[in-house]
Design an enzyme around this catalytic site. Structure first.
Site, PDB file in Angstrom:
ATOM      1  N   LYS A  91      -4.847 -10.748   3.010  1.00  0.00           N
ATOM      2  CA  LYS A  91      -4.673 -11.396   4.555  1.00  0.00           C
ATOM      3  C   LYS A  91      -5.118 -12.618   4.685  1.00  0.00           C
ATOM      4  O   LYS A  91      -4.261 -13.541   5.210  1.00  0.00           O
ATOM      5  CB  LYS A  91      -5.338 -10.380   5.510  1.00  0.00           C
ATOM      6  CG  LYS A  91      -4.536  -8.757   5.595  1.00  0.00           C
ATOM      7  CD  LYS A  91      -5.247  -7.907   6.610  1.00  0.00           C
ATOM      8  CE  LYS A  91      -4.643  -6.662   6.805  1.00  0.00           C
ATOM      9  NZ  LYS A  91      -5.394  -5.762   7.742  1.00  0.00           N
TER      10      LYS A  91
ATOM     11  N   GLU B 119       1.701  -9.660   9.203  1.00  0.00           N
ATOM     12  CA  GLU B 119       3.275  -9.244   9.088  1.00  0.00           C
ATOM     13  C   GLU B 119       3.668  -8.363  10.349  1.00  0.00           C
ATOM     14  O   GLU B 119       4.910  -8.779  10.797  1.00  0.00           O
ATOM     15  CB  GLU B 119       3.157  -8.291   7.890  1.00  0.00           C
ATOM     16  CG  GLU B 119       2.929  -8.943   6.703  1.00  0.00           C
ATOM     17  CD  GLU B 119       1.493  -8.921   6.281  1.00  0.00           C
ATOM     18  OE1 GLU B 119       0.517  -8.915   7.092  1.00  0.00           O
ATOM     19  OE2 GLU B 119       1.275  -8.767   4.881  1.00  0.00           O
TER      20      GLU B 119
ATOM     21  N   LYS C  90      -3.687  -0.841  13.836  1.00  0.00           N
ATOM     22  CA  LYS C  90      -5.215  -0.468  14.168  1.00  0.00           C
ATOM     23  C   LYS C  90      -5.887  -1.785  14.665  1.00  0.00           C
ATOM     24  O   LYS C  90      -6.329  -1.742  15.825  1.00  0.00           O
ATOM     25  CB  LYS C  90      -5.967   0.115  12.782  1.00  0.00           C
ATOM     26  CG  LYS C  90      -7.158   0.453  13.241  1.00  0.00           C
ATOM     27  CD  LYS C  90      -8.050   1.243  11.959  1.00  0.00           C
ATOM     28  CE  LYS C  90      -9.378   1.281  12.054  1.00  0.00           C
ATOM     29  NZ  LYS C  90     -10.170   1.663  10.958  1.00  0.00           N
TER      30      LYS C  90
ATOM     31  N   HIS D  49      15.942  11.960 -15.863  1.00  0.00           N
ATOM     32  CA  HIS D  49      16.927  11.233 -16.515  1.00  0.00           C
ATOM     33  C   HIS D  49      16.387   9.483 -16.916  1.00  0.00           C
ATOM     34  O   HIS D  49      17.211   8.686 -16.880  1.00  0.00           O
ATOM     35  CB  HIS D  49      18.135  11.329 -15.806  1.00  0.00           C
ATOM     36  CG  HIS D  49      18.715  12.912 -15.723  1.00  0.00           C
ATOM     37  ND1 HIS D  49      19.507  13.267 -16.623  1.00  0.00           N
ATOM     38  CD2 HIS D  49      18.279  13.645 -15.187  1.00  0.00           C
ATOM     39  CE1 HIS D  49      19.927  14.400 -16.579  1.00  0.00           C
ATOM     40  NE2 HIS D  49      19.097  14.961 -15.512  1.00  0.00           N
TER      41      HIS D  49
ATOM     42  N   GLY E 228      -6.699   3.308   7.983  1.00  0.00           N
ATOM     43  CA  GLY E 228      -5.420   3.127   8.069  1.00  0.00           C
ATOM     44  C   GLY E 228      -4.761   4.214   7.060  1.00  0.00           C
ATOM     45  O   GLY E 228      -3.758   4.848   7.561  1.00  0.00           O
ATOM     46  N   ARG E 229      -4.956   4.236   6.082  1.00  0.00           N
ATOM     47  CA  ARG E 229      -4.325   5.301   5.043  1.00  0.00           C
ATOM     48  C   ARG E 229      -4.722   6.703   5.237  1.00  0.00           C
ATOM     49  O   ARG E 229      -4.161   7.796   4.703  1.00  0.00           O
ATOM     50  CB  ARG E 229      -4.760   4.988   3.593  1.00  0.00           C
ATOM     51  CG  ARG E 229      -6.191   4.885   2.893  1.00  0.00           C
ATOM     52  CD  ARG E 229      -6.430   4.293   1.880  1.00  0.00           C
ATOM     53  NE  ARG E 229      -7.864   4.138   1.629  1.00  0.00           N
ATOM     54  CZ  ARG E 229      -8.664   2.862   1.844  1.00  0.00           C
ATOM     55  NH1 ARG E 229      -8.044   2.170   2.746  1.00  0.00           N
ATOM     56  NH2 ARG E 229      -9.827   2.895   1.642  1.00  0.00           N
TER      57      ARG E 229
END
Ligand code: G6Q
Length: 554
Positions: free
Chosen positions: A515, A212, A206, A384, A267-268
């Site tokens: 960041k 990164e 965005k 499990h 973003g999310r």
């Protein structure tokens, strides 16, 4: 703003908890034979059974009163109409506009955002079809066969989750990969067996400032140019998704190859935007439109249904009840559907980044617990491993079970893939889901264990106290529409929780901190100056140790 815990409805819930807190689900079910059908709600193709929560009529009435007191209805209206409800960033929050129908109009700052969304969708559709059909040619004239999405956080988790969830609908001769981590291993492994001439990179960011993503994008460009040896190749092998056309141009991706995003999409909350380009390439524009339709159906339900019949509002209020009144710090999400294996990770960000806050929108301490810690794995695998703790541990972990009436890969008992005989393997999967939720709620008493002939010394070990709350969500089958409804359900549940706690669910200052800190330290590690950096003694010593280690011979 009043802290939630000072509101009369909250105080009434505290008093109410003193009565119902010790009542067992066994008693609640015994007292009301219709409980299992009464505490259910259906919307947008999803069915929610919330009867296995430690609630009664009064709990639901008080939680609904709390929602009204906190202005849930008004906040929903404010969000859908484009008010700047993300107050710390002065932004509207309009992910719902990403799935609005084309005949709607929504003006923000003099611009009809729905028209912009549909123009972007049309561009995405045209590009996706070119990739899918092979009309888009790489630099050497070959069609694209591998698509690598580079992005992180909200520019990665939605596309990864949706790609996995909708793999059944994807064009199988297209290979989609995702690179998020700045660990060079991620890009190296994603590209090691690929021919750059047939590979397309989608750089999703965005801001187009995320270190990164830009680092990986630069490394990808270098990899591409090592194979294709011509700068002009970048134009055929890189597209971008960003709110900043200037930043993508600076990187070398032309405006014609940049798909837009807007500051009113968090973003999310962005998987329905052009951040979902990889999803659209995989499943095609029609299935992508079905995904949007599922989201829209849940949006409409959330917007209009009364709180007591509103699926996302109820799910959110139950999360508040379990978190703040029953003291559950975590929340497990357990999809009994292999394709939803990445849903827990997706919901982790959605929930914890949105509501992991310690102050209200006014900057006052919240005065109560906020976001639960979300985690989970697909069933039956979790049975499990960590289900032991769910059944017999000392911590209360409310669970969301998610299952479907039909498998997308029916396997008849004889192993052939005919679709007309009963799918016993899917029955077995769903039997496990129902049995787990039942066992968590009702447990097994010492008398029941003794009646099975268990030796007295083992009785305490074989007792399950039960009374562990869960929700069960069912839908016919995992379609793009069902996935859309599911995602929007959780988005609005998270919104509801944020409204109760009075936090800004749409900022993420904790992420921004990371960041900034990483940039400062990265500059120190890259610098030639070997002086001890200005950090605490632990960090300074670790950096020194790292500098030594990186010089050592393998
Ligand atoms: C999401 C967060 C965060 C963000 C990433 C990537 O809501 O803001 O996860 O999505 O930090 O940001 P860019 O898309 O700007 O690269």
């Amino acid at each position: 703003m009043n802290a939630a815990s000072t509101r009369p409805a909250w105080q009434a819930l505290v008093t109410h908890h003193a009565h119902i807190g010790s009542v067992h689900l066994r008693e609640l079910f015994a007292a009301d034979p219709k409980r299992g059908t009464r505490w259910t709600v259906s919307a947008a193709g999803l069915h929610l059974d919330y009867s296995k929560n430690r609630i009664d009529d009064e709990t639901v009435a008080l939680l609904s009163a709390l929602a009204r007191d906190c202005g849930l209805r008004e906040r929903i209206g404010a969000m859908f109409s484009g008010e700047a409800i993300n107050t710390t960033e002065h932004r509207a929050v309009l992910h719902t506009a990403l799935r609005a129908s084309p005949d709607e109009r929504l003006w923000v700052g003099g611009v009809d955002v729905v028209a912009e969304v549909h123009a972007a969708l049309a561009r995405m559709a045209a590009f996706s079809e070119q990739i899918r059909g092979g009309a888009w040619r790489g630099h050497t004239g070959l069609p694209i066969r591998h698509v690598i999405n580079i992005g992180i956080g909200g520019s990665d988790l939605g596309p990864v989750m949706a790609h996995e969830a909708l793999r059944h609908y994807s064009q199988r001769d297209l290979d989609l990969r995702f690179v998020s981590n700045v660990d060079g291993t991620a890009l190296a492994e994603a590209t090691r067996d690929l021919d750059a001439a047939q590979t397309l990179f989608i750089v999703c960011s965005k801001s187009f400032r995320t270190v990164e993503t830009l680092t990986n994008a630069r490394a990808a460009r270098a990899w591409c140019l090592r194979q294709l040896s011509d700068e002009a190749a970048v134009a055929r092998h890189f597209v971008a998704v960003s709110a900043s056309a200037e930043a993508t141009a600076e990187f070398g991706i032309a405006a014609a190859q940049t798909f837009p995003l807007w500051d009113w999409v968090g973003g999310r909350y962005s998987m329905a935007s052009a951040i979902g380009l990889s999803t659209m390439i995989a499943i095609g524009p029609d299935h992508f439109r079905d995904l949007l339709a599922g989201m829209r159906a849940m949006d409409e339900h959330f917007r209009h249904a009364p709180i007591e019949r509103n699926m996302p509002a109820l799910l959110g209020l139950l999360a508040v009840w379990n978190n703040d009144f029953l003291g559950a710090a975590t929340q497990a999400v357990l999809p009994y559907e292999q394709y939803l294996s990445r849903l827990p990770a997706y919901l982790q960000q959605l929930t914890m980044e949105s509501n992991g806050k310690h102050v209200t929108r006014d900057g006052e301490p919240v005065g109560c617990g906020t976001s639960p810690i979300v985690w989970g794995e697909p069933g039956t695998n979790g049975q499990h491993s960590f289900h032991q703790l769910l059944h017999q541990g000392t911590r209360l972990v409310p669970c969301d079970f998610i299952g479907f009436g039909q498998s997308l890969n029916p396997l008849p008992a004889d192993g052939s893939r005919a679709h007309d005989s009963r799918d016993r393997q899917h029955d077995l999967l769903m039997a496990n889901l129902f049995a787990q939720a039942e066992a968590l709620a009702f447990g097994k008493t010492a008398d029941e264990v003794r009646a099975e002939g268990v030796p007295e010394a083992l009785v305490p070990h074989r007792v399950f106290e039960g009374n562990r709350p869960s929700n069960t969500l069912l839908a016919r089958r995992l379609t793009p529409h069902a996935l859309g409804a599911l995602v929007a359900l959780y988005e609005h549940s998270v919104f509801t929780q944020g409204v109760i706690w009075g936090v800004d669910s749409f900022d993420q200052w904790g992420v921004e901190l990371g960041k900034v800190l990483a940039e400062k330290t990265a500059a120190e590690l890259a610098g030639a100056d070997q002086a001890r950096p200005a950090h605490d003694s632990s960090t300074a010593a670790l950096i020194q140790r790292y500098r030594q280690l990186r010089e050592e011979r393998p």
